[in-house]
Design a protein around this motif. Sequence first.
Motif, PDB file in Angstrom:
ATOM      1  N   THR A 178       1.039  -1.580   0.477  1.00  0.00           N
ATOM      2  CA  THR A 178      -0.098  -0.384  -0.370  1.00  0.00           C
ATOM      3  C   THR A 178       0.765   1.285  -0.113  1.00  0.00           C
ATOM      4  O   THR A 178       0.658   2.596   0.232  1.00  0.00           O
ATOM      5  N   LEU A 179       2.187   1.158   0.580  1.00  0.00           N
ATOM      6  CA  LEU A 179       3.540   2.203  -0.050  1.00  0.00           C
ATOM      7  C   LEU A 179       3.481   2.425  -1.375  1.00  0.00           C
ATOM      8  O   LEU A 179       3.919   1.821  -1.726  1.00  0.00           O
ATOM      9  N   PHE A 180       3.796   4.188  -1.533  1.00  0.00           N
ATOM     10  CA  PHE A 180       4.823   4.889  -2.579  1.00  0.00           C
ATOM     11  C   PHE A 180       5.677   5.565  -2.330  1.00  0.00           C
ATOM     12  O   PHE A 180       5.287   5.616  -1.517  1.00  0.00           O
ATOM     13  N   CYS A 181       6.630   5.484  -2.688  1.00  0.00           N
ATOM     14  CA  CYS A 181       7.611   6.300  -2.700  1.00  0.00           C
ATOM     15  C   CYS A 181       6.988   8.659  -3.188  1.00  0.00           C
ATOM     16  O   CYS A 181       7.468   8.055  -4.476  1.00  0.00           O
ATOM     17  N   ALA A 182       7.164   8.791  -2.671  1.00  0.00           N
ATOM     18  CA  ALA A 182       6.832  10.217  -3.040  1.00  0.00           C
ATOM     19  C   ALA A 182       7.522  11.348  -4.440  1.00  0.00           C
ATOM     20  O   ALA A 182       6.784  11.321  -5.042  1.00  0.00           O
ATOM     21  N   ASN A 183       8.126  10.903  -4.759  1.00  0.00           N
ATOM     22  CA  ASN A 183       9.631  11.658  -5.366  1.00  0.00           C
ATOM     23  C   ASN A 183       9.733   9.825  -6.304  1.00  0.00           C
ATOM     24  O   ASN A 183      10.791  10.491  -7.202  1.00  0.00           O
ATOM     25  N   SER A 184      10.073   9.196  -5.997  1.00  0.00           N
ATOM     26  CA  SER A 184       9.873   7.165  -6.919  1.00  0.00           C
ATOM     27  C   SER A 184       9.065   6.514  -6.979  1.00  0.00           C
ATOM     28  O   SER A 184       8.760   5.287  -6.040  1.00  0.00           O
ATOM     29  N   PRO A 185       7.690   7.319  -7.222  1.00  0.00           N
ATOM     30  CA  PRO A 185       6.285   6.562  -7.047  1.00  0.00           C
ATOM     31  C   PRO A 185       6.569   4.282  -7.420  1.00  0.00           C
ATOM     32  O   PRO A 185       5.847   4.101  -7.464  1.00  0.00           O
ATOM     33  N   THR A 186       7.672   4.291  -8.049  1.00  0.00           N
ATOM     34  CA  THR A 186       8.095   3.268  -8.717  1.00  0.00           C
ATOM     35  C   THR A 186       8.919   1.905  -7.951  1.00  0.00           C
ATOM     36  O   THR A 186       8.457   1.072  -7.674  1.00  0.00           O
ATOM     37  N   SER A 199      12.192  12.181   1.576  1.00  0.00           N
ATOM     38  CA  SER A 199      10.542  12.367   1.456  1.00  0.00           C
ATOM     39  C   SER A 199       9.462  11.221   1.890  1.00  0.00           C
ATOM     40  O   SER A 199       8.502  11.713   2.249  1.00  0.00           O
ATOM     41  N   GLY A 200      10.462  10.353   1.987  1.00  0.00           N
ATOM     42  CA  GLY A 200       9.875   9.260   3.182  1.00  0.00           C
ATOM     43  C   GLY A 200       8.365   8.389   2.262  1.00  0.00           C
ATOM     44  O   GLY A 200       7.940   8.457   0.757  1.00  0.00           O
ATOM     45  N   PHE A 201       7.546   7.783   2.713  1.00  0.00           N
ATOM     46  CA  PHE A 201       6.691   6.613   2.029  1.00  0.00           C
ATOM     47  C   PHE A 201       5.479   6.708   2.735  1.00  0.00           C
ATOM     48  O   PHE A 201       5.660   7.670   3.982  1.00  0.00           O
ATOM     49  N   LYS A 202       4.472   7.304   1.563  1.00  0.00           N
ATOM     50  CA  LYS A 202       3.627   7.708   2.027  1.00  0.00           C
ATOM     51  C   LYS A 202       1.597   6.844   1.093  1.00  0.00           C
ATOM     52  O   LYS A 202       2.158   5.505   0.595  1.00  0.00           O
ATOM     53  N   ILE A 203       0.845   6.591   2.041  1.00  0.00           N
ATOM     54  CA  ILE A 203      -0.242   5.573   1.095  1.00  0.00           C
ATOM     55  C   ILE A 203      -1.165   6.971   0.011  1.00  0.00           C
ATOM     56  O   ILE A 203      -1.381   7.856   0.809  1.00  0.00           O
ATOM     57  N   ASN A 204      -1.655   6.187  -0.490  1.00  0.00           N
ATOM     58  CA  ASN A 204      -2.604   6.747  -1.615  1.00  0.00           C
ATOM     59  C   ASN A 204      -4.155   7.018  -1.276  1.00  0.00           C
ATOM     60  O   ASN A 204      -4.935   6.175  -0.861  1.00  0.00           O
ATOM     61  N   THR A 205      -4.188   8.723  -0.529  1.00  0.00           N
ATOM     62  CA  THR A 205      -5.348   8.789   0.185  1.00  0.00           C
ATOM     63  C   THR A 205      -6.379   8.821  -1.426  1.00  0.00           C
ATOM     64  O   THR A 205      -8.045   9.036  -0.282  1.00  0.00           O
ATOM     65  N   ASP A 206      -5.934   8.526  -2.221  1.00  0.00           N
ATOM     66  CA  ASP A 206      -7.804   8.120  -3.255  1.00  0.00           C
ATOM     67  C   ASP A 206      -8.594   7.027  -3.308  1.00  0.00           C
ATOM     68  O   ASP A 206      -8.903   6.129  -2.974  1.00  0.00           O
TER      69      ASP A 206
END
Length: 258
Positions: A178-186, A199-206
């Motif tokens: 469920t995580l993706f890297c904000a400055n390298s989403p792949t 930048s840290g890992f994020k979750i897609n809030t959509d």
Amino acid sequence: MLASMHKKIRFVFTSLLLMFYHCSPLYYHIFQSTETKEKSLVTQFVTPFILVESERSRGSVSVGIQVIYPWGNFTDMNDGTIRFQGNAGTFGSQVYSSTNLFFAKCASGQIWENSSNTCSPAIPSTLRFCSANDNSCNDPGTLQLNGLGTSGIWSYCNGLTLAGRSWRPATKNEMKLTLFCANSPTTISDDNGSSCSSSGFKINTDLFPYDASKVCRYWTGSAFSLTDGWFINYCTGLAISSQTKSSFDYVRCVSDGP
């Protein structure tokens, strides 16, 4: 003679008109085949992640947005679940096989609101990995929760009534999906989250609505050691870390496919 010239003029005019028509954007918008559109969609996969469609139909089921990552596709099923169709490969130093999963859109203590496709209340409820800091709740070999002992997150997911499916806490490797890297989403997270720079890992809030200023740490269903369990921190971007099993945090449930 004059009639013959008129025929030639009409032929040339008609040919030019058809050439213009077939080259126009309107023609391709209306008559382009589904196969061509699907191929162009696949071509777009080279971009980091794609918000493919906001609303579409799959058979008789209306589904929401679809987000594509190298490790798989997430689709909002508009029923409180997020379907994940995973690709086989090595992502975040972890080998994954092709898999189908369903993630609960909402976290522990939240209810999915059909009218708005959101979760309420805004802040989920916290639960324990285990009531004791030992292996009484998880298998000591696989380190996965097994329904034994007193586990708040296991009890919650096992008792969840959603979309007619059976639920359990998502494992560490499932939560990493469920995580993706904000400055390298792949880039998918490794176990310590160091693969994402600053930048840290994020979750897609959509897909998974949450309050980033208040809702940070989610348990996984995987133990780290005898006393600790793995969790994910969506706020700091450190992604994967551990804490004592008797600590309180949120949980997201998962269901096995199809």
